[in-house]
Design a protein around this motif. Sequence first.
Motif, PDB file in Angstrom:
ATOM      1  N   UNK A  71       0.839  -1.196   0.000  1.00  0.00           N
ATOM      2  CA  UNK A  71       0.000   0.000   0.000  1.00  0.00           C
ATOM      3  C   UNK A  71       0.874   1.246   0.000  1.00  0.00           C
ATOM      4  N   UNK A  72       0.408   2.298  -0.676  1.00  0.00           N
ATOM      5  CA  UNK A  72       1.156   3.556  -0.582  1.00  0.00           C
ATOM      6  C   UNK A  72       0.632   4.439   0.546  1.00  0.00           C
ATOM      7  N   UNK A  73      -0.336   3.930   1.288  1.00  0.00           N
ATOM      8  CA  UNK A  73      -0.813   4.709   2.434  1.00  0.00           C
ATOM      9  C   UNK A  73       0.188   4.618   3.590  1.00  0.00           C
ATOM     10  N   UNK A  74       0.115   5.541   4.538  1.00  0.00           N
ATOM     11  CA  UNK A  74       1.104   5.595   5.620  1.00  0.00           C
ATOM     12  C   UNK A  74       1.120   4.331   6.481  1.00  0.00           C
ATOM     13  N   UNK A  75       2.292   3.993   6.968  1.00  0.00           N
ATOM     14  CA  UNK A  75       2.461   2.815   7.820  1.00  0.00           C
ATOM     15  C   UNK A  75       2.479   3.183   9.305  1.00  0.00           C
ATOM     16  N   UNK A  76       2.356   4.468   9.619  1.00  0.00           N
ATOM     17  CA  UNK A  76       2.511   4.929  11.006  1.00  0.00           C
ATOM     18  C   UNK A  76       1.319   4.529  11.876  1.00  0.00           C
ATOM     19  N   UNK A  77       1.560   4.404  13.157  1.00  0.00           N
ATOM     20  CA  UNK A  77       0.522   3.966  14.096  1.00  0.00           C
ATOM     21  C   UNK A  77      -0.614   4.980  14.187  1.00  0.00           C
ATOM     22  N   UNK A  78      -0.290   6.268  14.073  1.00  0.00           N
ATOM     23  CA  UNK A  78      -1.333   7.290  14.166  1.00  0.00           C
ATOM     24  C   UNK A  78      -2.375   7.115  13.062  1.00  0.00           C
ATOM     25  N   UNK A  79      -1.909   6.796  11.876  1.00  0.00           N
ATOM     26  CA  UNK A  79      -2.851   6.606  10.783  1.00  0.00           C
ATOM     27  C   UNK A  79      -3.648   5.318  10.973  1.00  0.00           C
ATOM     28  N   UNK A 122      -4.236   3.617  13.764  1.00  0.00           N
ATOM     29  CA  UNK A 122      -5.061   3.563  14.976  1.00  0.00           C
ATOM     30  C   UNK A 122      -6.071   4.700  15.075  1.00  0.00           C
ATOM     31  N   UNK A 123      -5.680   5.899  14.617  1.00  0.00           N
ATOM     32  CA  UNK A 123      -6.521   7.075  14.847  1.00  0.00           C
ATOM     33  C   UNK A 123      -6.902   7.822  13.573  1.00  0.00           C
ATOM     34  N   UNK A 124      -6.571   7.265  12.427  1.00  0.00           N
ATOM     35  CA  UNK A 124      -6.995   7.798  11.129  1.00  0.00           C
ATOM     36  C   UNK A 124      -6.558   9.236  10.881  1.00  0.00           C
ATOM     37  N   UNK A 125      -5.319   9.565  11.276  1.00  0.00           N
ATOM     38  CA  UNK A 125      -4.762  10.838  10.840  1.00  0.00           C
ATOM     39  C   UNK A 125      -3.280  10.649  10.517  1.00  0.00           C
ATOM     40  N   UNK A 126      -2.810  11.454   9.575  1.00  0.00           N
ATOM     41  CA  UNK A 126      -1.410  11.415   9.173  1.00  0.00           C
ATOM     42  C   UNK A 126      -0.697  12.548   9.886  1.00  0.00           C
ATOM     43  N   UNK A 127       0.278  12.250  10.715  1.00  0.00           N
ATOM     44  CA  UNK A 127       0.967  13.308  11.457  1.00  0.00           C
ATOM     45  C   UNK A 127       1.503  14.403  10.546  1.00  0.00           C
ATOM     46  N   UNK A 128       1.232  15.636  10.939  1.00  0.00           N
ATOM     47  CA  UNK A 128       1.757  16.832  10.274  1.00  0.00           C
ATOM     48  C   UNK A 128       1.211  17.049   8.860  1.00  0.00           C
ATOM     49  N   UNK A 129       0.138  16.345   8.504  1.00  0.00           N
ATOM     50  CA  UNK A 129      -0.409  16.528   7.163  1.00  0.00           C
ATOM     51  C   UNK A 129      -1.932  16.525   7.198  1.00  0.00           C
ATOM     52  N   UNK A 130      -2.510  17.714   7.152  1.00  0.00           N
ATOM     53  CA  UNK A 130      -3.961  17.839   7.098  1.00  0.00           C
ATOM     54  C   UNK A 130      -4.496  17.350   5.757  1.00  0.00           C
ATOM     55  N   UNK A 131      -3.826  17.711   4.668  1.00  0.00           N
ATOM     56  CA  UNK A 131      -4.305  17.336   3.338  1.00  0.00           C
ATOM     57  C   UNK A 131      -4.353  15.827   3.164  1.00  0.00           C
ATOM     58  N   UNK A 132      -3.282  15.135   3.525  1.00  0.00           N
ATOM     59  CA  UNK A 132      -3.271  13.684   3.393  1.00  0.00           C
ATOM     60  C   UNK A 132      -4.367  13.053   4.237  1.00  0.00           C
ATOM     61  N   UNK A 133      -4.518  13.533   5.456  1.00  0.00           N
ATOM     62  CA  UNK A 133      -5.547  12.988   6.342  1.00  0.00           C
ATOM     63  C   UNK A 133      -6.928  13.092   5.705  1.00  0.00           C
ATOM     64  N   UNK A 134      -7.292  14.279   5.233  1.00  0.00           N
ATOM     65  CA  UNK A 134      -8.636  14.487   4.692  1.00  0.00           C
ATOM     66  C   UNK A 134      -8.837  13.770   3.364  1.00  0.00           C
ATOM     67  N   UNK A 135      -7.807  13.673   2.544  1.00  0.00           N
ATOM     68  CA  UNK A 135      -7.927  12.941   1.280  1.00  0.00           C
ATOM     69  C   UNK A 135      -8.147  11.448   1.535  1.00  0.00           C
ATOM     70  N   UNK A 136      -7.412  10.881   2.492  1.00  0.00           N
ATOM     71  CA  UNK A 136      -7.593   9.459   2.789  1.00  0.00           C
ATOM     72  C   UNK A 136      -8.967   9.189   3.402  1.00  0.00           C
ATOM     73  N   UNK A 137      -9.469  10.130   4.169  1.00  0.00           N
ATOM     74  CA  UNK A 137     -10.797   9.950   4.753  1.00  0.00           C
ATOM     75  C   UNK A 137     -11.882   9.964   3.679  1.00  0.00           C
ATOM     76  N   UNK A 138     -11.722  10.784   2.645  1.00  0.00           N
ATOM     77  CA  UNK A 138     -12.678  10.735   1.539  1.00  0.00           C
ATOM     78  C   UNK A 138     -12.616   9.375   0.847  1.00  0.00           C
ATOM     79  N   UNK A 139     -11.409   8.864   0.634  1.00  0.00           N
ATOM     80  CA  UNK A 139     -11.271   7.538   0.030  1.00  0.00           C
ATOM     81  C   UNK A 139     -11.926   6.476   0.913  1.00  0.00           C
ATOM     82  N   UNK A 140     -11.767   6.612   2.235  1.00  0.00           N
ATOM     83  CA  UNK A 140     -12.412   5.666   3.149  1.00  0.00           C
ATOM     84  C   UNK A 140     -13.935   5.757   3.056  1.00  0.00           C
ATOM     85  N   UNK A 141     -14.443   6.977   2.890  1.00  0.00           N
ATOM     86  CA  UNK A 141     -15.889   7.140   2.724  1.00  0.00           C
ATOM     87  C   UNK A 141     -16.370   6.384   1.480  1.00  0.00           C
TER      88      UNK A 141
END
Length: 728
Positions: free
Chosen positions: A447-455, A457-476
Motif C-alpha cells: 500500500x502507498x498509504x502511511x504505515x505509522x501507528x497514528x494513521x 489507529x486514529x486515522x490521521x497522518x501526522x503533520x499533514x492535514x491534506x493527506x488525512x482528509x484525502x484518505x478519509x474521503x477515500x475511506x468514505x
Amino acid sequence: MKKTSYIDPIIGTVGDEQGESFHGGGKTYPGAAYPFGMVQLSPDTTTSGDNGTGYNYCQNTIEGFSFNHMSGIGWYGDLGNLQIMPIVGKTDLRSGSNAEVSFEKGKTGWKSPFSHQNEVARAGYYSVFLDRYKIKCESTVSLHTGMLRFTYPKSEECGIILNFSRRIAGHADFEKITVCGRTIEGEIVCTPGGGGFGRGHGGIAYKLYFSLEASKDFSYRFFENEELFAEDVSELSGCDLHLLANFEATENEEILIRCGISYVDLKGARNNLKSECPDFNFDELYKKADLAWESALECTTVEGKDQTDLTLYYTCLYHVLLDPRTAVDCDERYVSPNGEICHASYTHRTMFSGWDVYRSEFPLLSIIDPVSVNDEINSLLSIAVQKKTSLPRWELMGIDSHCMVGDPGLIVLADAYLKGIKNFNIEKAYEICKASALSVYNDSFKSFRPQCSQYKDSAFVPNSLSETLEYLLADYCLAQLARALGKNEDYEHFMSRVRSYKDNFNKETGFMGARDEKGSFVPVKDEYDYCGCVESNIFQQSWFAPYDVEGLCELFGKERAVSLLERLFEKADFSRLWNEDYNHSNEPCHNITHYFNLLGLPKRTQYWTRRVQKEAYRTGAFGFCGNEDVGQLSAWYVLSALGFAQVCMGDKRYFINTPLFKKAKIRLNREYHACTVGSEFIIECDKSPLDYPYIKEIYLNGKKIDRHFLTYEEITAGGKLELMLEEE
C-alpha cells in the motif's frame, strides 16, 4: 453550425515564465489531437522550465513539432518525443531553445521566429508559418498516427531535422534508428535517468516506436552532439541521435511526413500507420479527424447565443475528451507495467491525473462517456494487480508517479461501481482497495498509504492535514462500496474512520489543522498558513469534508460557516492564477460553491457558481486561471454549464446550479445507463439564464421537486429537467 467550429485549442496555452505569476498558466497545447488519441502532434516553443507541453504562448520561436504531449500539467511534464523541424539552408545542429542539453558549437540554433497571427489551431489541425525559413507547417492526426505538411519556398537547400533524443523535461536515454529509402523507423527509450515527469522523480519509463515515411526522396546524414556522421550510415544507435534530411524544392512545393507510433513494438507502429494513414492525403486525414471530433462532441448539445460561452463550453469539452488516452495499438496490444505484451478486451488507457480528475472529470465522464470510465478502471486495476500495490495515484505509461496525495484510484473505482459502471473484476478490485486502506505492506501487497501507528489507529497522518482528509474521503467511498457489496462490518469500520474527521478541527483557531505524532495541533500563524497542506492553505483545506458538509459547518457554527464561505468567495479574484481565499486554479476548492445548496441557500450556489464561470474562464491563451490539469478544470466548467456538480464522490447526488444555456441535451449510453425514461437527458430553462440567473422552481419529468439536487439514477434514466428562472 458545427460543434468543432467553436473549439479553440489556443485557450490556456500559457506556460511558465510568462510574467504574470510564478504559478504559470493553463499549460495546454495548441496542436492537432484526436479524441482520446495516442498522438498529439503539436508545436514546441521550448524544452525548458515548467512548460509541461513544450509550448508556451508567450514565447516567439518554434523548435519543432513532436508527436506526443501531456495537457495542462505541471511538474515539468514529459513526452514530446520524435521532434521534427523543417529548415531552409544551413543551420546549427541544436534547436537553441532546449535547456535540457548543452549547446556548444552554435549560436542561434535551428529554431525559427513565428507570429501568432499566422497560427491556426482547430480540433485535429494546426498550422503556423516559420518566418526564418518561409515555410508553412501543417499537422493533422488519427488515433495512432500523425501527418505533417511543409510548404517550402524554392530552394536547393531544403531540409528536415529529426530530433530523436528530445524529451520534455529531459532527454531520451537511447535511440536506434534505421533509414531505408524514404522510410525512417526506430525505437526511442526513455527512463527516469533521462528526466521527464518531475525531472525523473516521477519514475516514468517507456519505449516509443515509430515508422515514418516522407513523400519525396532525400539525402541524409545522422548527427550526434552537434557533429555530422558520414553519409553512408543507414543504421545507428546512440543517446543523442538526430538526422538531417536534404532535398531540393520548387516554389510552394509540399513535402509530407506520415508517421505511426506505438508503445509496443515496431510492428505495432507499422501496422498503425498502414491501418490509419496508408497514403499522403493530408486533407482526407484532417477531414476524418474533424468528423471524429464532431461525433465525440455529440455526447452533449447546448443551445445559446453567447459566442464566448459556446466557445468555452466546446473547448472545455474538447479538453475533457483528450484523456485518459488510448494506450493500445490497432491490433489491441499494449505493454503491461512488467513489460509483457498483452491483449485487452477493453481499451487500455493512460494519463490518469487522479488527485485532479476525480472531482469533476470522472463525474462528467460517467454521464457522457461511461465506456472511458470503465476502461480506465480496468487499466488502473491491471497495473495494481501486476505491481501488487494500491491503484495508481497519478499514472503515466503504466507507472504510478505517486504525484500528489490521497487514494484517487479507489475513489474513482468505488464511485463508478456505485453508478453501475462495473464491467471489471470487483472481487479483486475490492481486495486491492481494502488492502490499500488498511496500509497492508508485505511481499504480497504494498500500500502507498502511511504505515505509522497514528494513521492505522486514529486515522490521521501526522503533520499533514491534506493527506488525512484525502484518505478519509477515500475511506468514505470504500465504505459505500462495502455496503453495496454487503460487507457491513467493513462499512462500519471505514465509516468510523470517516467520522473522525472532526478530530482535526482545532477549536482554538476555529479551523481544521494538522496534528503532530502525539495528536496535538501543530501551531500555525493563522488560517492562511500552509502548514500541513498540499497546494492549499488551512482556510481552503478546512472545507474538505464533502461527505458531511452539514456536520462540518456545525463545527464552525452554521452562522459562522456561512459567513466564512461568503468571505472565501468575496475576497477572491477568480481570474487570478492563485488566491489565498477561494482558489479555482487548484483542485482543493473545486465544488465548494455548491456547499450552499447543502446549507439551504441554493441562490448563493447559483450566484457564486456563475461568478466563477464568468471570471475564471476566458478565451485566449490566458483563458484558464490555472493548470488545466488533464481535463479537470474544463470538466468543472462543462458540468456547471449543464447545471451540476457532484460534491462528493461515492454520494451520487449531483447538486444543481443555474445552467449557462437555455437548453442542453445529454446523450446517454444504454449499455451503462438505465434510460428508463429516454435515451437523452434534457435540461431546459424557461428564460435566458444569462438574464435570469436564479432558480425559482424545479420540475423533473413534469413533476415539481423541492430539492436542489438530482441523483445519478435520475439523470441517467433520461427525461427532462425544467428550471423556472427569475431575476433575483
